[in-house]
Motif scaffolding. Structure first.
Motif, mmCIF file in Angstrom:
data_model
loop_
_atom_site.group_PDB
_atom_site.id
_atom_site.type_symbol
_atom_site.label_atom_id
_atom_site.label_comp_id
_atom_site.label_asym_id
_atom_site.label_seq_id
_atom_site.Cartn_x
_atom_site.Cartn_y
_atom_site.Cartn_z
ATOM 1 N N ARG A 80 -1.441 2.983 9.414
ATOM 2 C CA ARG A 80 -2.317 2.886 8.238
ATOM 3 C C ARG A 80 -2.413 1.485 7.662
ATOM 4 O O ARG A 80 -3.259 1.223 6.806
ATOM 5 C CB ARG A 80 -1.845 3.838 7.138
ATOM 6 C CG ARG A 80 -2.122 5.291 7.424
ATOM 7 C CD ARG A 80 -1.756 6.162 6.230
ATOM 8 N NE ARG A 80 -2.471 5.733 5.045
ATOM 9 C CZ ARG A 80 -1.864 5.375 3.905
ATOM 10 N NH1 ARG A 80 -0.559 5.369 3.821
ATOM 11 N NH2 ARG A 80 -2.580 5.007 2.863
ATOM 12 N N THR A 81 -1.519 0.593 8.094
ATOM 13 C CA THR A 81 -1.568 -0.773 7.589
ATOM 14 C C THR A 81 -1.522 -1.756 8.760
ATOM 15 O O THR A 81 -0.909 -1.486 9.794
ATOM 16 C CB THR A 81 -0.380 -1.069 6.643
ATOM 17 O OG1 THR A 81 0.845 -0.774 7.305
ATOM 18 C CG2 THR A 81 -0.481 -0.238 5.373
ATOM 19 N N VAL A 93 -5.714 0.090 7.036
ATOM 20 C CA VAL A 93 -6.499 0.303 8.248
ATOM 21 C C VAL A 93 -7.084 1.706 8.139
ATOM 22 O O VAL A 93 -6.341 2.686 8.068
ATOM 23 C CB VAL A 93 -5.630 0.184 9.518
ATOM 24 C CG1 VAL A 93 -6.471 0.475 10.761
ATOM 25 C CG2 VAL A 93 -4.992 -1.188 9.605
ATOM 26 N N LEU A 94 -8.400 1.804 8.095
ATOM 27 C CA LEU A 94 -9.044 3.100 7.900
ATOM 28 C C LEU A 94 -8.861 3.986 9.126
ATOM 29 O O LEU A 94 -8.569 3.517 10.231
ATOM 30 C CB LEU A 94 -10.519 2.912 7.590
ATOM 31 C CG LEU A 94 -10.856 2.134 6.306
ATOM 32 C CD1 LEU A 94 -12.339 2.243 5.996
ATOM 33 C CD2 LEU A 94 -10.020 2.602 5.120
ATOM 34 N N LEU A 125 0.824 -1.202 0.000
ATOM 35 C CA LEU A 125 0.000 0.000 0.000
ATOM 36 C C LEU A 125 0.858 1.253 0.000
ATOM 37 O O LEU A 125 0.589 2.210 -0.721
ATOM 38 C CB LEU A 125 -0.919 0.011 1.228
ATOM 39 C CG LEU A 125 -1.771 1.277 1.414
ATOM 40 C CD1 LEU A 125 -2.813 1.372 0.308
ATOM 41 C CD2 LEU A 125 -2.438 1.282 2.780
ATOM 42 N N VAL A 126 1.908 1.257 0.820
ATOM 43 C CA VAL A 126 2.739 2.437 1.032
ATOM 44 C C VAL A 126 4.110 2.219 0.407
ATOM 45 O O VAL A 126 4.702 1.149 0.567
ATOM 46 C CB VAL A 126 2.904 2.727 2.543
ATOM 47 C CG1 VAL A 126 3.840 3.909 2.770
ATOM 48 C CG2 VAL A 126 1.538 2.987 3.176
ATOM 49 N N ARG A 127 4.596 3.234 -0.299
ATOM 50 C CA ARG A 127 5.977 3.241 -0.777
ATOM 51 C C ARG A 127 6.714 4.290 0.048
ATOM 52 O O ARG A 127 6.779 5.466 -0.312
ATOM 53 C CB ARG A 127 6.021 3.542 -2.270
ATOM 54 C CG ARG A 127 5.478 2.410 -3.122
ATOM 55 C CD ARG A 127 5.484 2.746 -4.596
ATOM 56 N NE ARG A 127 6.807 3.114 -5.054
ATOM 57 C CZ ARG A 127 7.060 3.516 -6.296
ATOM 58 N NH1 ARG A 127 6.077 3.609 -7.178
ATOM 59 N NH2 ARG A 127 8.277 3.845 -6.661
ATOM 60 N N ARG A 148 0.156 5.257 17.745
ATOM 61 C CA ARG A 148 1.252 4.932 16.848
ATOM 62 C C ARG A 148 1.579 6.079 15.896
ATOM 63 O O ARG A 148 2.532 5.980 15.125
ATOM 64 C CB ARG A 148 0.922 3.672 16.043
ATOM 65 C CG ARG A 148 0.723 2.424 16.892
ATOM 66 C CD ARG A 148 0.377 1.239 16.016
ATOM 67 N NE ARG A 148 1.476 0.926 15.091
ATOM 68 C CZ ARG A 148 1.352 0.110 14.051
ATOM 69 N NH1 ARG A 148 0.170 -0.466 13.796
ATOM 70 N NH2 ARG A 148 2.363 -0.132 13.257
ATOM 71 N N TRP A 149 0.804 7.142 15.944
ATOM 72 C CA TRP A 149 1.103 8.295 15.092
ATOM 73 C C TRP A 149 2.381 8.980 15.586
ATOM 74 O O TRP A 149 2.691 8.975 16.780
ATOM 75 C CB TRP A 149 -0.060 9.276 15.107
ATOM 76 C CG TRP A 149 -1.289 8.763 14.399
ATOM 77 C CD1 TRP A 149 -1.447 7.562 13.792
ATOM 78 C CD2 TRP A 149 -2.529 9.451 14.256
ATOM 79 N NE1 TRP A 149 -2.715 7.448 13.270
ATOM 80 C CE2 TRP A 149 -3.408 8.593 13.540
ATOM 81 C CE3 TRP A 149 -3.003 10.692 14.662
ATOM 82 C CZ2 TRP A 149 -4.703 8.958 13.214
ATOM 83 C CZ3 TRP A 149 -4.305 11.060 14.343
ATOM 84 C CH2 TRP A 149 -5.137 10.203 13.622
#
Length: 421
Positions: free
Chosen positions: A251-252, A259-260, A208-210, A268-269
């Motif tokens: 986010r994942t 994860v919405l 999902l994330v790069r 975790r932010w």
């Protein structure tokens, strides 16, 4: 070393070093097509040599040295090509040296130099962005197309035309003078924003994330802010990227699937990035009319300041989107505003706005429109319609984690197969 492992190493190194490699080659030889060709030759040589000799200690330097040698060999063989490059070099020299833009008299990153060069005002903004994303930021042509919401063939044509314009107009590859930088800034900001966007949610692939792209965009915006500290939109873009990227780890899930926002573990932010981003939002919105990036950063700040989705200041978010629509209207802004309205006024209100966007051709291939409709229809317990919308989103999505998420949602609203318990 096995061939697959060596090939993977070449791909990884080239992905990491491509921007630097092309920037140095273009600066030395003054021709983007030549730089791309010899860079590809260097990768082919690495695929041949590294399985035999091993991956060098400094693989990026190896690629650069090999590419330079290939360029020199090519120019020696092609006298007409060399003569044309000599003319370009003479014209660049006549333009005179760039006005120093920092204490050292130089742009502090070679790729940033080329970002400004490719964002020349002689090129349309779409061409500037497409060329820079493809050639200097390392995005593939399909990824560029996804960023523009256009077919891949259209993006490819823009890139080819931009190169032809640079060649035919003999636009020199040089650092813009200090007085030229503000005029080219919108194009550069847009490039960096789109690089981050692809890193935040990859348009294709298994992840999902790069994170590499997101981190590179943030790094380059930091450099740009040091270069132009008085430009509020640079602060706004950096604030936006920091506030959004601060949520990355949450986010994942363990399986890599999305994860919405509703379900994210906010502990975790990244609190440090959030604090810096909030300070930058104040700077971006102080001293004049708000810009598009400053407004988007303010919206992101509303999300990170809330304890959860329910206590988010949705009226404020909608109000900020209303201003953003006037400052920088786009169908994506309208889509995001519709989702915010659904959170403020209920899913039926948001659904009406999304349905009004269904006919916009710019969103025809954008999977998040039917995905958003599906979510609101599910919340309204209109399960059959939601299933149809999820299927429409699945037809358009290119990212595997998002595909798995949509398949799970589709299963939740679909009737059980006949004969199942």
């Amino acid at each position: 070393m096995t061939q697959p492992r060596a090939a993977g190493s070449v791909e990884h190194v080239f992905r990491e070093e491509r921007g630097r490699l092309l920037a140095v080659l273009v600066r030395q030889f003054g021709d983007l097509d030549l730089a791309e060709e010899v860079a590809s030759d260097a990768v082919a040589a690495a695929l041949e040599r590294w399985p035999v000799d091993g991956v060098p200690a400094r693989p990026g330097a190896w690629l650069l040295t090999t590419a330079r040698r290939r360029a020199v060999d090519r120019l020696r063989r092609d006298r007409a090509y060399a003569a044309r490059l000599a003319v370009l070099q003479v014209e660049a020299d006549r333009a005179g040296p760039a006005v120093p833009v920092d204490e050292d008299g130089d742009v502090p990153d070679e790729r940033l130099r080329l970002f400004f060069t490719c964002c020349h005002p002689a090129l349309p903004l779409e061409a500037q962005t497409a060329l820079t994303l493809r050639c200097l930021a390392g995005l593939s042509t399909p990824e560029v197309a996804r960023a523009f919401l256009v077919p891949t063939a259209t993006a490819a044509q823009r890139i080819v035309r931009a190169k032809k314009k640079i060649r035919d107009a003999r636009i020199p590859f040089r650092v813009p003078e200090a007085r030229e930088l503000p005029d080219r800034l919108p194009g550069v900001l847009r490039v960096l924003y789109l690089i981050f966007t692809e890193g935040y949610a990859a348009s294709s692939g298994a992840e999902l994330v790069r994170a590499d792209l997101a981190a590179e965009a943030i790094r380059l915006v930091r450099i740009l802010r040091g270069l132009l500290p008085a430009e509020r939109e640079v602060s706004g873009l950096l604030a936006l990227l920091l506030l959004v990227d601060a949520r990355r780890d949450a986010r994942t899930g363990p399986d890599g699937d999305p994860v919405l926002l509703d379900d994210q573990d906010r502990s975790r932010w990244d609190a440090v990035a959030i604090a810096e981003g909030r300070d930058l939002v104040v700077r971006a919105l102080t001293g004049g009319p708000p810009g598009a990036y400053g407004l988007q950063a303010a919206i992101a700040a509303c999300h990170v300041e809330a304890a959860d989705v329910a206590t988010t200041d949705w009226p404020q978010v909608v109000a900020l989107y209303d201003v953003l629509r006037r400052v920088a209207p786009s169908p994506l802004v309208d889509l995001n505003r519709a989702v915010a309205v659904a959170m403020r006024d209920g899913p039926q209100a948001g659904l009406a706005l999304l349905d009004a966007l269904a006919g916009d051709p710019r969103l025809r291939g954008y999977h998040l429109l039917p995905a958003a409709r599906a979510d609101l229809l599910r919340r309204l317990d209109r399960r059959a319609e939601a299933a149809g919308a999820y299927r429409a989103a699945l037809d358009l999505v290119g990212n595997e984690p998002e595909r798995r998420y949509l398949l799970r949602r589709l299963a939740e609203v679909s009737p059980p197969p006949p004969g199942s318990p």
